[in-house]
Scaffold this active site. Structure first.
Site, PDB file in Angstrom:
ATOM      1  N   ASP A   1       0.860  -1.169   0.000  1.00 26.28           N
ATOM      2  CA  ASP A   1       0.000   0.000   0.000  1.00 26.28           C
ATOM      3  C   ASP A   1       0.912   1.239   0.000  1.00 26.28           C
ATOM      4  O   ASP A   1       2.126   1.145   0.181  1.00 26.28           O
ATOM      5  CB  ASP A   1      -0.978  -0.015   1.179  1.00 26.28           C
ATOM      6  CG  ASP A   1      -2.235   0.786   0.832  1.00 26.28           C
ATOM      7  OD1 ASP A   1      -2.162   1.645  -0.073  1.00 26.28           O
ATOM      8  OD2 ASP A   1      -3.296   0.566   1.456  1.00 26.28           O
TER       9      ASP A   1
HETATM   10  C1  BGC Z   1      -5.074   3.083  -0.195  1.00 28.12           C
HETATM   11  C2  BGC Z   1      -5.232   2.068  -1.300  1.00 28.12           C
HETATM   12  C3  BGC Z   1      -5.080   2.740  -2.641  1.00 28.12           C
HETATM   13  C4  BGC Z   1      -3.732   3.428  -2.687  1.00 28.12           C
HETATM   14  C5  BGC Z   1      -3.444   4.113  -4.003  1.00 28.12           C
HETATM   15  C6  BGC Z   1      -3.813   3.906  -0.350  1.00 28.12           C
HETATM   16  O1  BGC Z   1      -3.748   4.961   0.557  1.00 28.12           O
HETATM   17  O2  BGC Z   1      -5.074   2.421   1.048  1.00 28.12           O
HETATM   18  O3  BGC Z   1      -6.465   1.439  -1.193  1.00 28.12           O
HETATM   19  O4  BGC Z   1      -5.230   1.796  -3.664  1.00 28.12           O
HETATM   20  O5  BGC Z   1      -3.671   4.396  -1.658  1.00 28.12           O
HETATM   21  O6  BGC Z   1      -4.175   5.265  -4.161  1.00 28.12           O
END
Ligand code: BGC
Length: 715
Positions: free
Chosen positions: A270
């Site tokens: 993440d």
């Molecule tokens: C979120 C993810 C997301 C990623 C990219 C993160 O902060 O937890 O779900 O896909 O950002 O935007």
């Protein structure tokens, strides 16, 4: 893996420098004007394996602007023609519940109990997003959640692992299409692995405690289903489980994800999660972060550049072996090849006709909306005078919900607009009705029926948007109370992302329609239902509690040995002495404009051996469902099981099958379910699936509280 792909990947890897290999594990975000030239140089050096097509840590909360296809094609050209190995870049974006056409938030789609239609909506989504050059999306979000305070509950499928699994299959099939190498197929990413939805107190990113038994039986089934359906990527989650950050956990990312669930694609972190291992208190510096995450089984590093900056050093110091890097590169290149990226790295945008997609959006919204209460007020006669009040009567943006990067609020009709299309001058409405009570006053006085458009803002939901109060605002509650004093029939339409505490709201309304944030066609779908052009048929994929203080409250719990905390908090006075502890509306609940009667539940056999089940034999459970009303309607027939006595306590009810069927007035349908090995067992804490001897009760009905049952004996 087909041999051709394997040998192409091997050949590529054998010629790559260590730096270029690490580049494949690196996913920076889209550059801004300030770093664009520098960024192109990095692409030229082969240091950009993938690009996150957005900017910022919480992309779903911020305006991102439209995708500039030419710009991404330009970067791609540099990668393909000028970088050392000519490997195309994989472009990823959060296309969570629709692209330009926005479908209901995932939690609402779960309420449709209609995986086929969900699949269709995700097919539409892939067609739109790939036309904008998106190869890969970070969805489905499969975090089982029992705490409506968590803002991200809206992105998931609710509290039930079975629905989670069915939806996971549908989303993956819709996104990846019949052949994932097609130009209009988009790679799915099952996220967030694992346990993120259990964040303590609903506080985003917080710690979790999940036993392996609960993990295997509640949190993993949806991921298992996504992987079985061919999801090629998985995103690791921010949280820790009992002190182990998932980002650096070999147990979760390799032993469970790969060895137990059989995942063979690649894992992306993440956003900034790798470097966050320092803050989480398990790594001292960035080099340690990179080596811990990679050695745990995390292949691609989203945004923080930690792999790019540190893995060469880590190889030199012996903290990481080149073999481990090669393995991660192999996984990523294999996915890129399977996705056809080497064959069609560029995007040729065409003008899309979205008419069918918008139709699907309206149908999906209609299937997702849940009628909770109806004291003879809905559907509203089209010749009645309707007063529409409330802060959501003219709302556009919130109807789309959170994580709507590419939808457009100004293209989204309001409820007032859609209702006026149906009843024209019979609609009286004013836009800001929590203010200016005098005009509201006139509005209500002139009406036969009053519709209150209520809810929560999209910005109260989503990432990093937990709330401590899960009711609507006090101004809106006040509005309900005032409207009630006129003695008119009142209908509350609740545009909410999360499940809210409903008792005090529902008590004062004659009808309640839970409209969620249902996307581009939310208003049209609500209007269809209000005026009876569409029959409501959504069912709750989450429990609606009476009060927020009853959280967590979910249906698939075990039985206590004492009366306190009996099923779903039954036994008033024993559970909480100060409030009625049962759910206000249980899991699986929802009304229609007709009523259904269940009768004659039976199984074709009364006994079945474990060995027969293992060999694929199934038992058939059947029930008669009769439409007792005067209009046709859709019923979601739900089958729950209870393993009465097992080696470990099992839930009092577990959803194991459902069928959504339309039944004509006065007609009966015989509905059958074939239940076998997959439905009748559970996982032990080592992840072994077992089916035990003993009695299993089979409940069939309209929601999880149904008492209609039969049973079988497993011998
Ligand atoms: C979120 C993810 C997301 C990623 C990219 C993160 O902060 O937890 O779900 O896909 O950002 O935007």
């Amino acid at each position: 893996m087909p041999d051709k792909i394997k040998s192409r990947v091997d050949t590529l890897i054998s010629n790559m420098s260590l730096r270029a290999k690490i580049g494949q594990l690196n996913q920076p975000e889209t550059p801004t004007e300030n770093n664009i030239e520098e960024f192109k140089e990095a692409v030229r050096r082969g240091e950009v394996g993938s690009i996150l097509m957005s900017v910022g840590a919480t992309a779903g909360n911020d305006a991102q602007g439209e995708i500039n296809v030419d710009f991404y094609n330009e970067l791609q050209k540099i990668a393909v023609e000028e970088s050392p190995d000519g490997i195309p870049i994989l472009f990823g974006r959060d296309v969570i519940h629709g692209h330009r056409t926005v479908f209901p938030i995932p939690l609402a789609m779960a309420a449709s109990f209609n995986p086929e239609l969900i699949k269709k909506c995700y097919r539409d989504t892939a067609i739109e997003a790939t036309n904008d050059g998106v190869h890969w999306t970070f969805t489905p979000m499969l975090d089982l959640c029992r705490d409506p305070r968590w803002g991200r509950i809206i992105e998931g499928t609710g509290e039930d692992p079975y629905i989670g699994a069915r939806i996971a299959e549908a989303v993956v099939a819709g996104l990846q299409g019949d052949d994932v190498s097609n130009k209009d197929s988009m790679l799915a990413c099952a996220k967030h692995f694992i346990g993120y939805g259990a964040s303590e107190g609903g506080r985003d990113y917080h710690r979790t405690e999940i036993s392996d038994y609960s993990l295997y039986n509640y949190y993993l089934p949806a991921f298992r289903a996504a992987i079985k359906s061919g999801a090629m990527t998985v995103m690791s989650s921010f949280n820790d489980i009992s002190g182990q950050p998932i980002t650096s956990s070999r147990k979760y990312l390799t032993d469970i994800l790969r060895n137990n669930l059989g995942f063979d694609g690649f894992v992306v972190s993440d956003y900034d999660a790798v470097i966050q291992l320092i803050k989480q208190g398990v790594a001292e510096n960035s080099e340690e972060c990179a080596s811990m995450a990679l050695n745990a089984g995390l292949d691609m590093d989203m945004h923080d550049g930690c792999y790019m900056d540190n893995l060469e050093k880590a190889v030199n110091s012996g903290a990481v072996s080149v073999d481990v890097i090669d393995e991660a590169v192999r996984r990523i290149l294999t996915v890129k090849m399977k996705a056809g990226l080497f064959e069609h790295p560029y995007t040729k945008k065409i003008k899309l006709n979205r008419t069918e997609h918008l139709k699907d959006a309206r149908e999906m919204a209609g299937e997702s909306i849940v009628l909770l209460k109806n004291n003879d007020v809905l559907p509203i006669n089209k010749s009645a005078k309707v007063g529409l009040i409330g802060p959501f009567s003219h709302e556009r943006r919130s109807l789309l919900g959170s994580w709507t990067i590419d939808g457009k609020a100004d293209e989204t009709p309001t409820l007032a607009e859609r209702m006026r299309e149906v009843i024209g001058g019979n609609l009286n409405c004013i836009s800001s009705s929590t203010l200016g009570w005098n005009s509201v006053n006139k509005n209500i006085a002139a009406a036969d029926v009053v519709v209150l458009a209520l809810g929560e803002s999209w910005s109260a939901t989503g990432e990093s948007r937990a709330v401590s109060d899960i009711t609507i605002s006090s101004e809106q509650k006040e509005l309900i109370k005032k409207a009630k004093t006129y003695g008119k029939k009142t209908v509350g339409v609740l545009f909410c992302g999360r499940p809210i505490a409903i008792e005090e709201i529902a008590e004062d309304l004659d009808a309640v329609l839970y409209a969620w944030h249902t996307g581009s066609e939310a208003a049209g779908a609500v209007s269809d239902i209000l005026f009876g052009d569409v029959q409501p048929c959504g069912r709750l994929p989450v429990t609606l509690p009476r009060k927020a203080t009853h959280i967590p409250l979910y249906y698939n719990v075990t039985s206590s040995g004492r009366p306190v905390n009996c099923y779903y908090g039954e036994n008033p006075g024993n559970c909480y002495i100060d409030s009625m502890p049962t759910p206000y509306y249980p899991f699986g609940y929802g009304l229609t404009y007709t009523t259904f009667k269940y009768s004659d539940i039976k199984t074709d056999i009364s006994k079945i051996a474990v060995s027969e089940l293992k060999a694929g034999k199934k038992l058939r459970v059947s029930v008669n469902v009769t439409n007792k009303g005067t209009v046709s309607g859709k019923e979601t027939v739900q089958l729950y099981i209870r393993d009465v006595c097992a080696s470990i306590m099992r839930p009092i009810r577990e959803l194991k099958a459902f069928k959504k069927i339309r039944i004509a007035p006065g007609k009966a349908e015989n509905v059958t379910f074939d239940i076998g090995y997959e439905e009748l067992g559970f996982f032990d804490d080592k992840g072994n699936y077992i089916v035990e001897n003993g009695k299993v009760e089979l409940y069939i009905g309209e929601n999880c509280l149904t008492g209609k049952k039969t049973s079988i004996e497993i011998v």
